[in-house]
Design a protein around this motif. Structure first.
Motif, PDB file in Angstrom:
ATOM      1  N   GLU A 117      -3.683  10.010   4.191  1.00 48.16           N
ATOM      2  CA  GLU A 117      -3.782   9.552   5.594  1.00 48.16           C
ATOM      3  C   GLU A 117      -3.493   7.950   5.866  1.00 48.16           C
ATOM      4  N   GLU A 118      -3.777   7.361   4.775  1.00 48.32           N
ATOM      5  CA  GLU A 118      -3.499   5.671   4.786  1.00 48.32           C
ATOM      6  C   GLU A 118      -1.996   5.375   5.069  1.00 48.32           C
ATOM      7  N   GLN A 119      -0.886   6.457   4.989  1.00 48.36           N
ATOM      8  CA  GLN A 119       0.410   6.022   5.065  1.00 48.36           C
ATOM      9  C   GLN A 119       0.735   6.246   6.621  1.00 48.36           C
ATOM     10  N   GLN A 151      -4.705  -1.751   9.208  1.00 50.94           N
ATOM     11  CA  GLN A 151      -5.189  -2.140   7.898  1.00 50.94           C
ATOM     12  C   GLN A 151      -5.602  -3.676   7.638  1.00 50.94           C
ATOM     13  N   PHE A 168      -5.942   2.209  -1.192  1.00 49.52           N
ATOM     14  CA  PHE A 168      -5.100   2.739  -0.253  1.00 49.52           C
ATOM     15  C   PHE A 168      -4.325   3.858  -0.630  1.00 49.52           C
ATOM     16  N   LYS A 182      -2.621   3.694  11.049  1.00 52.41           N
ATOM     17  CA  LYS A 182      -3.435   3.137   9.686  1.00 52.41           C
ATOM     18  C   LYS A 182      -3.039   1.875   9.399  1.00 52.41           C
ATOM     19  N   SER A 230       0.816  -1.232  -0.008  1.00 49.51           N
ATOM     20  CA  SER A 230       0.042  -0.012  -0.057  1.00 49.51           C
ATOM     21  C   SER A 230       1.095   1.291   0.006  1.00 49.51           C
ATOM     22  N   ARG A 255      -9.270  -4.190   8.306  1.00 51.16           N
ATOM     23  CA  ARG A 255     -10.186  -3.189   7.833  1.00 51.16           C
ATOM     24  C   ARG A 255     -10.490  -3.894   6.440  1.00 51.16           C
TER      25      ARG A 255
END
Length: 270
Positions: free
Chosen positions: A255-257, A265, A251, A261, A128, A268
């Motif tokens: 903000e996914e980094q 992950q 992803f 998170k 991701s 989710r």
């Protein structure tokens, strides 16, 4: 155990830091692609995962891989610790065989992590990353690292792998992971020559493509030969080397980094 006059742990740490610094300087001076997310966000998350992974491995596997090899050797456990085989296979030859066997194992483990849904949820943390640089080589979910360590330790026990072979394999695996994720540019001619013996950044970027058929290719970390032998080698991305999109479609938000998170992950839905 000592190696080159220093402890195995100190040797690996010094080598890792030297390679990390070297590749960082290289990708700063001659990057393959300019970053957009920015180092502070990505590096804090990627290096944060590395620190958590290291602490958990030390806690759960205090012997580490080399310690497992020494423990097995002291008790005569494993194929190459049997007396009659030690006559047939001198230490250097057993070491080469075990190095190749461990790399073969990591190749298939990697493929399986792509094929089994639960394992893919863990491994997709690595995929991701929407950019690639030297820190991507240490971006793995802690549960994946623990599972990988368990598999590797079991293989070392079964093989009776010499401790020196394990040291060299661990150093090579760490070094090539930093190298083939580094944001460095190689000329096509140099890349073509290098990928005959080692997985190069251009070869591994195909594996990080957003296109799933490309993600499910080029599984090797150290050696490219297993991909050739088992039909998973893909020389180029469809979009071309310069235009390949890195990461996963679901992803891509900034903000996914974040570290928090990434840690959650796997549980989710996206």
């Amino acid at each position: 155990m000592t190696f080159l006059g220093i402890s195995e742990g100190a040797f690996r740490l010094i080598l890792s830091l030297a390679l990390f610094l070297g590749f960082t300087l290289w990708e700063t001076a001659e990057p393959w692609r300019e970053g957009r997310v920015g180092r502070p966000l990505r590096w804090s998350a990627n290096l944060g995962l590395m620190l958590i992974d290291t602490a958990l491995v030390r806690l759960v596997f205090p012997l580490a891989a080399v310690g497992v090899a020494l423990w097995a050797e002291a008790r005569g456990i494993g194929v190459f610790n049997q007396a009659f085989l030690q006559i047939l296979f001198p230490g250097w030859l057993a070491g080469i065989i075990c190095f190749l066997a461990l790399d073969f194992l990591i190749y298939w483990q990697h493929r399986i992590f792509h094929q089994v849904p639960f394992l893919w949820r863990l491994h997709r943390v690595h995929h991701s990353d929407t950019e690639l640089d030297v820190t991507s080589g240490v971006r793995f979910h802690p549960m994946e690292i623990l599972l990988s360590m368990a598999v590797k330790s079991a293989a070392i026990l079964v093989l009776g792998a010499p401790a020196m072979a394990v040291i060299l394999f661990e150093a090579a695996l760490n070094g090539t992971s930093l190298f083939n994720h580094a944001n460095v540019r190689l000329s096509p001619r140099i890349d073509a020559a290098l990928r005959m013996v080692v997985v190069t950044p251009d070869m591994h970027r195909v594996h990080h493509s957003v296109v799933r058929t490309e993600t499910d290719s080029n599984f090797g970390f150290d050696l490219p030969w297993w991909d050739w032998l088992f039909g998973s080698y893909r020389p180029e991305p469809e979009a071309g080397r310069e235009h390949v999109t890195i990461g996963l479609e679901e992803f891509r938000a900034r903000e996914e980094q974040r570290l928090d998170k990434l840690l959650v992950q796997p549980v989710r839905e996206r």
